[in-house]
Write a protein that holds these residues in place. Structure first.
Motif, PDB file in Angstrom:
ATOM      1  N   GLY A 217       0.836  -1.191   0.000  1.00 41.62           N
ATOM      2  CA  GLY A 217       0.000   0.000   0.000  1.00 41.62           C
ATOM      3  C   GLY A 217       0.873   1.243   0.000  1.00 41.62           C
ATOM      4  N   HIS A 218       0.387   2.293  -0.675  1.00 35.11           N
ATOM      5  CA  HIS A 218       1.103   3.567  -0.639  1.00 35.11           C
ATOM      6  C   HIS A 218       0.184   4.714  -1.018  1.00 35.11           C
ATOM      7  CE1 HIS A 218       3.357   6.864  -2.783  1.00 35.11           C
ATOM      8  NE2 HIS A 218       3.808   6.941  -1.543  1.00 35.11           N
ATOM      9  N   THR A 219       0.145   5.721  -0.183  1.00 37.47           N
ATOM     10  CA  THR A 219      -0.397   7.030  -0.505  1.00 37.47           C
ATOM     11  C   THR A 219       0.495   8.048   0.190  1.00 37.47           C
ATOM     12  OG1 THR A 219      -1.867   7.147   1.428  1.00 37.47           O
ATOM     13  CG2 THR A 219      -2.790   6.181  -0.604  1.00 37.47           C
ATOM     14  N   GLU A 220       0.352   9.305  -0.192  1.00 38.92           N
ATOM     15  CA  GLU A 220       1.154  10.339   0.444  1.00 38.92           C
ATOM     16  C   GLU A 220       0.844  10.427   1.930  1.00 38.92           C
ATOM     17  OE1 GLU A 220       1.984  15.167   0.050  1.00 38.92           O
ATOM     18  OE2 GLU A 220       0.959  14.072  -1.555  1.00 38.92           O
ATOM     19  N   TYR A 224       4.575   4.286   2.811  1.00 37.54           N
ATOM     20  CA  TYR A 224       4.678   2.968   2.180  1.00 37.54           C
ATOM     21  C   TYR A 224       4.435   1.882   3.225  1.00 37.54           C
ATOM     22  CZ  TYR A 224       6.646   5.207  -1.954  1.00 37.54           C
ATOM     23  OH  TYR A 224       6.811   5.986  -3.079  1.00 37.54           O
ATOM     24  N   GLY A 225       3.595   0.912   2.856  1.00 37.79           N
ATOM     25  CA  GLY A 225       3.269  -0.158   3.788  1.00 37.79           C
ATOM     26  C   GLY A 225       3.182  -1.506   3.107  1.00 37.79           C
ATOM     27  N   LEU A 226       3.118  -2.543   3.917  1.00 44.69           N
ATOM     28  CA  LEU A 226       3.012  -3.914   3.407  1.00 44.69           C
ATOM     29  C   LEU A 226       2.391  -4.810   4.472  1.00 44.69           C
ATOM     30  CD1 LEU A 226       3.737  -6.267   1.406  1.00 44.69           C
ATOM     31  CD2 LEU A 226       5.974  -6.364   2.525  1.00 44.69           C
ATOM     32  N   ILE A 238       3.162 -13.623   9.884  1.00 43.36           N
ATOM     33  CA  ILE A 238       2.319 -12.626   9.228  1.00 43.36           C
ATOM     34  C   ILE A 238       2.648 -11.283   9.863  1.00 43.36           C
ATOM     35  CG2 ILE A 238      -0.042 -11.895   8.710  1.00 43.36           C
ATOM     36  CD1 ILE A 238      -0.924 -14.793   9.205  1.00 43.36           C
ATOM     37  N   PHE A 239       2.824 -10.255   9.044  1.00 45.46           N
ATOM     38  CA  PHE A 239       3.183  -8.957   9.601  1.00 45.46           C
ATOM     39  C   PHE A 239       2.552  -7.815   8.820  1.00 45.46           C
ATOM     40  CE2 PHE A 239       6.428  -9.792   6.395  1.00 45.46           C
ATOM     41  CZ  PHE A 239       6.545  -8.576   5.732  1.00 45.46           C
ATOM     42  N   MET A 240       2.531  -6.658   9.446  1.00 45.36           N
ATOM     43  CA  MET A 240       2.117  -5.422   8.802  1.00 45.36           C
ATOM     44  C   MET A 240       3.068  -4.322   9.215  1.00 45.36           C
ATOM     45  SD  MET A 240       0.639  -2.252   9.490  1.00 45.36           S
ATOM     46  CE  MET A 240      -0.643  -1.119   8.983  1.00 45.36           C
ATOM     47  N   ILE A 241       3.531  -3.543   8.247  1.00 49.96           N
ATOM     48  CA  ILE A 241       4.332  -2.350   8.512  1.00 49.96           C
ATOM     49  C   ILE A 241       3.764  -1.219   7.662  1.00 49.96           C
ATOM     50  CG2 ILE A 241       6.501  -3.460   9.204  1.00 49.96           C
ATOM     51  CD1 ILE A 241       7.465  -3.200   6.314  1.00 49.96           C
ATOM     52  N   THR A 242       3.834  -0.006   8.172  1.00 50.91           N
ATOM     53  CA  THR A 242       3.351   1.136   7.391  1.00 50.91           C
ATOM     54  C   THR A 242       4.020   2.407   7.882  1.00 50.91           C
ATOM     55  OG1 THR A 242       1.364   2.179   6.472  1.00 50.91           O
ATOM     56  CG2 THR A 242       1.372   1.782   8.842  1.00 50.91           C
ATOM     57  N   GLY A 243       3.892   3.477   7.066  1.00 48.79           N
ATOM     58  CA  GLY A 243       4.466   4.767   7.437  1.00 48.79           C
ATOM     59  C   GLY A 243       5.909   4.932   7.040  1.00 48.79           C
ATOM     60  N   LEU A 244       6.398   4.064   6.150  1.00 48.97           N
ATOM     61  CA  LEU A 244       7.789   4.170   5.695  1.00 48.97           C
ATOM     62  C   LEU A 244       7.913   5.198   4.573  1.00 48.97           C
ATOM     63  CD1 LEU A 244       8.271   0.370   5.936  1.00 48.97           C
ATOM     64  CD2 LEU A 244       9.636   2.021   7.229  1.00 48.97           C
ATOM     65  N   ASN A 245       9.128   5.689   4.368  1.00 43.11           N
ATOM     66  CA  ASN A 245       9.328   6.862   3.502  1.00 43.11           C
ATOM     67  C   ASN A 245       9.514   6.544   2.027  1.00 43.11           C
ATOM     68  OD1 ASN A 245       9.169   8.700   5.659  1.00 43.11           O
ATOM     69  ND2 ASN A 245      11.330   8.387   6.166  1.00 43.11           N
ATOM     70  N   ASP A 249      12.817   1.629   1.511  1.00 37.64           N
ATOM     71  CA  ASP A 249      12.677   1.465   2.963  1.00 37.64           C
ATOM     72  C   ASP A 249      11.698   0.336   3.279  1.00 37.64           C
ATOM     73  OD1 ASP A 249      14.454   3.456   3.528  1.00 37.64           O
ATOM     74  OD2 ASP A 249      12.944   4.967   4.037  1.00 37.64           O
ATOM     75  N   ARG A 250      10.602   0.279   2.539  1.00 37.53           N
ATOM     76  CA  ARG A 250       9.624  -0.782   2.752  1.00 37.53           C
ATOM     77  C   ARG A 250      10.227  -2.147   2.464  1.00 37.53           C
ATOM     78  NH1 ARG A 250       4.326  -0.274  -0.773  1.00 37.53           N
ATOM     79  NH2 ARG A 250       5.821  -0.597  -2.461  1.00 37.53           N
ATOM     80  N   ALA A 251      10.940  -2.263   1.364  1.00 39.72           N
ATOM     81  CA  ALA A 251      11.543  -3.543   0.991  1.00 39.72           C
ATOM     82  C   ALA A 251      12.579  -3.982   2.014  1.00 39.72           C
ATOM     83  CB  ALA A 251      12.173  -3.449  -0.397  1.00 39.72           C
ATOM     84  N   ASN A 252      13.434  -3.042   2.428  1.00 42.79           N
ATOM     85  CA  ASN A 252      14.494  -3.377   3.383  1.00 42.79           C
ATOM     86  C   ASN A 252      13.918  -3.752   4.738  1.00 42.79           C
ATOM     87  OD1 ASN A 252      16.463  -2.826   1.461  1.00 42.79           O
ATOM     88  ND2 ASN A 252      16.732  -0.708   2.115  1.00 42.79           N
ATOM     89  N   GLU A 253      12.915  -2.995   5.191  1.00 43.87           N
ATOM     90  CA  GLU A 253      12.328  -3.257   6.507  1.00 43.87           C
ATOM     91  C   GLU A 253      11.593  -4.595   6.515  1.00 43.87           C
ATOM     92  OE1 GLU A 253      12.029  -1.315  10.398  1.00 43.87           O
ATOM     93  OE2 GLU A 253      13.359  -1.364   8.666  1.00 43.87           O
TER      94      GLU A 253
END
Length: 382
Positions: A217-220, A224-226, A238-245, A249-253
């Motif tokens: 997912g991504h919006t301004e 960036y999230g996943l 199973i995980f969720m991350i969001t708010g990356l720049n 950053d999303r891929a690495n995290e």
């Protein structure tokens, strides 16, 4: 009756290096080991945040439920409206007035993150996207997703579109466990529609680390999230991350988080199936007490090379009134690994206990007089 809480502590020892707490750059995150139910990471996990296209998982859940109920099939074709055709952002480039099969729309949503495909599904299932969003919100509440509200089917920025990391992890787990026949769509790396090929945006699929879903997912507003999942051996996370720049950053995290979850923890068996875990006092039964067991084996995760205390709590209303059957839970085991969120498991009677006769009632009366109505013993495990 009073609530009885029986406590114990188990020390788990393993080998290799101690797993340090994970420091994530994400503004909101949650990571769960699905195999054991252990929460390994929770950062602002209950905060309602803009989910961007990760909310398409709820649109997919609604579509999967319609397929399961037989209301539609994968061959059913939905008409594409002008509204769907004119959607901005990520699309699968649908043309107005064409009819597209559910099978292709699934791929358009999952692989291509098609906003036009989501609106097509919403209008076909509910008559309008607004009504579909209302149904999504109602269904989320029914499922226990208390931090989720929906204003659209796509995740398009809107103040009424909010989900939490906990709700998204729950939803991902539901899709994996309840709809396994459709889960393979999430691992598809590319999809071509109308001679236009688009790659799956999930950065983990190409790394060979067991990743097989679910949705970016991504919006301004959201960053960036996943919502991701990966399976190695007999463990799935199973995980969720969001708010990356950024995408990088999303891929690495996401890769760093997956590596940490699999490499820094080891699965430990606590109790085998049908092991006696505790005993409880019985009220007016043919037996004075009943053993409490789990119908499934109970496991947890522990960091490598650390004598990690795991706190156990058994909770039940004492005394438990007879008759007691073996098919309904009568107690709860809570497993609390050091520094992690608790996991709860239902406990059942080891055997049925029939209601007692006159002698049992006399004995119960005597116990009331002596105020001796509480009991329970937890078996410790070395």
């Amino acid at each position: 009756m009073r609530l009885v809480r029986v406590l114990a502590c188990i020390g788990l020892m393993s080998s290799a290096s101690f797993a340090q707490a994970f420091e994530t750059l994400a503004k909101s995150a949650m990571l769960v080991d699905q195999t054991t139910g252990t929460v390994l990471l929770a950062k602002n996990a209950d905060q309602s945040v803009p989910p961007a296209s990760m909310s398409k998982l709820m649109t997919l859940n609604m579509l999967f439920e319609a397929l399961r109920a037989g209301r539609i099939s994968l061959d059913t074709k939905f008409p594409v409206s002008e509204k769907a055709h004119n959607m901005g952002g990520s699309t699968m480039f649908l043309r107005a007035k064409e009819r597209v099969s559910v099978d292709n729309l699934l791929r358009g949503i999952i692989v291509q993150s098609g906003n036009d495909a989501c609106v097509t599904v919403a209008e076909a299932l509910a008559g309008s996207e607004a009504e579909f969003a209302r149904q999504m919100t109602a269904r989320a509440k029914e499922l226990g997703m208390t931090s989720s509200i929906f204003a659209n089917s796509t995740g398009w920025p809107h103040p009424g579109q909010r989900m939490s990391a906990r709700d998204l992890v729950f939803l991902a787990n539901r899709i994996i466990t309840e709809f396994p026949e459709f889960y393979a769509y999430f691992a598809e790396k590319e999809f071509t529609w109308d001679n236009i090929s688009q790659k799956n945006r999930n950065p983990l699929l190409k790394l060979g680390i067991g990743a097989d879903g679910l949705k970016t997912g991504h919006t301004e507003e959201a960053g960036y999230g996943l919502v991701g999942s990966a399976k190695q051996g007999d463990r799935r996370i199973i995980f969720m991350i969001t708010g990356l720049n950024s995408e990088s950053d999303r891929a690495n995290e996401a890769e760093r988080l997956t590596s940490w979850a699999f490499r820094q923890f080891v699965k430990k068996d606590l109790f085998e199936k049908n092991t006696r875990i505790a005993s409880a006092k019985v009220w007016i039964g043919k037996e004075n007490s009943v053993n409490l067991v789990s119908k499934e084996g109970i496991t947890t995760l522990a960091p490598y090379n650390k004598n990690t205390p795991v706190k156990l709590e058994v909770n039940y209303q004492s005394p438990i009134a007879a008759p007691i059957s073996t098919d309904k839970p009568i107690a709860t085991l809570t497993v609390i690994p050091d520094g992690m969120e608790p996991s709860k498991y239902p406990l059942y009677a080891e055997k049925e206990v029939a209601k007692g006769g006159l002698l049992s009632r006399m004995r119960a009366s005597a116990e009331i007089l002596s105020k001796d109505v509480l009991g329970g013993k937890l078996f410790s495990k070395e």
